[in-house]
Scaffold this motif. Structure first.
Motif, short mmCIF file in Angstrom:
data_model
loop_
_atom_site.label_atom_id
_atom_site.label_comp_id
_atom_site.label_asym_id
_atom_site.label_seq_id
_atom_site.Cartn_x
_atom_site.Cartn_y
_atom_site.Cartn_z
N ALA A 79 0.84 -1.20 0.00
CA ALA A 79 0.00 0.00 0.00
C ALA A 79 0.87 1.25 0.00
O ALA A 79 2.05 1.21 0.36
CB ALA A 79 -0.90 0.00 1.24
N TYR A 80 0.24 2.36 -0.39
CA TYR A 80 0.84 3.68 -0.23
C TYR A 80 0.09 4.40 0.88
O TYR A 80 -1.15 4.42 0.90
CB TYR A 80 0.78 4.50 -1.52
N LEU A 81 0.85 4.99 1.79
CA LEU A 81 0.32 5.79 2.89
C LEU A 81 0.78 7.21 2.68
O LEU A 81 1.98 7.46 2.49
CB LEU A 81 0.85 5.25 4.22
N PHE A 82 -0.16 8.15 2.70
CA PHE A 82 0.16 9.57 2.62
C PHE A 82 -0.08 10.19 3.99
O PHE A 82 -1.13 10.01 4.59
CB PHE A 82 -0.72 10.28 1.59
N LEU A 83 0.93 10.94 4.47
CA LEU A 83 0.87 11.62 5.75
C LEU A 83 1.23 13.09 5.57
O LEU A 83 2.05 13.43 4.69
CB LEU A 83 1.88 11.01 6.72
N PRO A 84 0.69 13.96 6.42
CA PRO A 84 1.17 15.35 6.38
C PRO A 84 2.62 15.39 6.88
O PRO A 84 2.97 14.68 7.82
CB PRO A 84 0.23 16.08 7.34
N ALA A 85 3.47 16.18 6.22
CA ALA A 85 4.87 16.28 6.64
C ALA A 85 4.98 16.92 8.02
O ALA A 85 5.87 16.58 8.79
CB ALA A 85 5.68 17.08 5.61
N GLN A 86 4.07 17.84 8.31
CA GLN A 86 4.03 18.46 9.63
C GLN A 86 2.58 18.41 10.09
O GLN A 86 1.67 18.64 9.31
CB GLN A 86 4.48 19.91 9.58
N ARG A 87 2.39 18.09 11.35
CA ARG A 87 1.02 18.04 11.86
C ARG A 87 0.98 18.61 13.26
O ARG A 87 1.95 18.54 14.01
CB ARG A 87 0.48 16.63 11.84
N ARG B 255 -8.05 -5.02 8.10
CA ARG B 255 -6.68 -4.90 8.63
C ARG B 255 -6.12 -3.51 8.33
O ARG B 255 -5.34 -2.96 9.12
CB ARG B 255 -5.76 -5.97 8.03
N ALA B 256 -6.49 -2.93 7.19
CA ALA B 256 -6.04 -1.56 6.85
C ALA B 256 -6.59 -0.56 7.86
O ALA B 256 -5.88 0.38 8.24
CB ALA B 256 -6.47 -1.20 5.43
N VAL B 257 -7.83 -0.74 8.29
CA VAL B 257 -8.39 0.15 9.32
C VAL B 257 -7.62 -0.03 10.63
O VAL B 257 -7.32 0.95 11.32
CB VAL B 257 -9.91 -0.10 9.50
N ASP B 258 -7.27 -1.26 10.96
CA ASP B 258 -6.42 -1.50 12.14
C ASP B 258 -5.13 -0.70 12.03
O ASP B 258 -4.68 -0.05 12.98
CB ASP B 258 -6.05 -2.98 12.29
N LEU B 259 -4.49 -0.77 10.85
CA LEU B 259 -3.24 -0.06 10.62
C LEU B 259 -3.45 1.45 10.80
O LEU B 259 -2.68 2.11 11.50
CB LEU B 259 -2.71 -0.36 9.22
N LEU B 260 -4.50 2.00 10.18
CA LEU B 260 -4.76 3.44 10.31
C LEU B 260 -4.96 3.82 11.77
O LEU B 260 -4.42 4.84 12.24
CB LEU B 260 -5.97 3.85 9.47
N GLN B 261 -5.71 3.03 12.51
CA GLN B 261 -5.96 3.35 13.91
C GLN B 261 -4.70 3.27 14.76
O GLN B 261 -4.63 3.89 15.82
CB GLN B 261 -7.04 2.45 14.50
N SER B 262 -3.70 2.55 14.31
CA SER B 262 -2.46 2.43 15.08
C SER B 262 -1.55 3.65 14.92
O SER B 262 -0.57 3.78 15.65
CB SER B 262 -1.70 1.17 14.66
N LEU B 263 -1.85 4.52 13.97
CA LEU B 263 -0.98 5.66 13.67
C LEU B 263 -1.32 6.88 14.53
O LEU B 263 -2.50 7.27 14.61
CB LEU B 263 -1.10 6.05 12.19
N ALA B 264 -0.32 7.49 15.12
CA ALA B 264 -0.53 8.70 15.93
C ALA B 264 -1.09 9.84 15.09
O ALA B 264 -1.79 10.71 15.61
CB ALA B 264 0.79 9.12 16.58
N GLU B 265 -0.82 9.83 13.79
CA GLU B 265 -1.28 10.91 12.89
C GLU B 265 -2.77 10.83 12.60
O GLU B 265 -3.35 11.76 12.04
CB GLU B 265 -0.53 10.84 11.55
N VAL B 266 -3.43 9.73 12.99
CA VAL B 266 -4.83 9.50 12.63
C VAL B 266 -5.76 9.68 13.82
O VAL B 266 -5.51 9.14 14.90
CB VAL B 266 -5.00 8.08 12.03
N ASP B 267 -6.83 10.43 13.60
CA ASP B 267 -7.94 10.51 14.55
C ASP B 267 -8.77 9.25 14.33
O ASP B 267 -9.51 9.15 13.35
CB ASP B 267 -8.77 11.76 14.29
N ASP B 268 -8.62 8.27 15.22
CA ASP B 268 -9.21 6.95 14.95
C ASP B 268 -10.73 6.91 15.04
O ASP B 268 -11.33 5.88 14.74
CB ASP B 268 -8.56 5.86 15.80
N ASP B 269 -11.36 8.01 15.39
CA ASP B 269 -12.83 8.09 15.35
C ASP B 269 -13.32 8.73 14.05
O ASP B 269 -14.52 8.93 13.88
CB ASP B 269 -13.36 8.90 16.54
N ARG B 270 -12.38 9.07 13.16
CA ARG B 270 -12.76 9.76 11.91
C ARG B 270 -12.07 9.08 10.73
O ARG B 270 -11.17 9.63 10.12
CB ARG B 270 -12.38 11.24 12.00
#
Length: 170
Positions: free
Chosen positions: A28-36, A113-128
């Motif tokens: 997969a490709y994951l895109f993150l903000p460089a600064q948050r 499993r992708a949702v699990d991965l997203l929820q594990s990231l500090a950059e993600v609001d896991d309720d959104r």
């Protein structure tokens, strides 16, 4: 695993592999903000029927109008664009003995499993967390959401019909 990382202006694009089941990794490709400053909403971006897999959704090649993982990331979302089983880098064998009754069921499992991965990231609001897809991806957005209550928004473009004629009975 992070396989590659590139910075594009205000974005970081990571190529990842993660284990969904015992058979093979998902790429997969994951895109993150460089600064948050705070956790961002996230979108699981599912590919249309395209042998390139995640590459078109990520804006690396193909139709720029279908690069929604990149476009949503540019608007502040964390996005994840996985390969559908058997497309892109996936070598998934669709033999029913592998444990899945269809490609859709394998994709649903991978997407959960992708949702699990997203929820594990500090950059993600896991309720959104939402899901978007076009064609095959739109179809899988609907079916994944039926099994995954953590998805709060579903966008399906050309992903559903009334099944009055099924040219592919599988």
């Amino acid at each position: 695993k992070i396989l590659e990382e590139k910075k594009f202006g205000k974005l970081i694009r990571r190529k990842l592999s993660y284990q969904s089941d015992r058979n093979e990794p998902v790429f997969a490709y994951l895109f993150l903000p460089a600064q948050r400053s705070e956790a961002s909403p996230a979108v699981l971006c599912l590919q249309q029927t395209n042998r390139k897999g995640k590459r078109e959704v990520a804006g690396i090649e193909g139709d720029p109008n279908l690069a929604y993982a990149l476009r949503l990331a540019q608007r502040g979302y964390v996005t994840l664009a996985p390969d559908y089983p058997g497309f892109g880098e996936s070598t998934f064998d669709f033999d029913p003995q592998r444990g899945y009754s269809s490609g859709t069921m394998k994709a649903i499992f991978d997407n959960i499993r992708a949702v699990d991965l997203l929820q594990s990231l500090a950059e993600v609001d896991d309720d959104r967390i939402g899901v978007i897809g076009h064609s095959l991806g739109g179809h899988n957005a609907i079916f994944t959401a039926a099994f995954e209550p953590r998805l709060k928004v579903i966008v399906s473009n050309c992903g559903f019909c009334r099944f009055h004629k099924d040219d592919v009975p599988s």
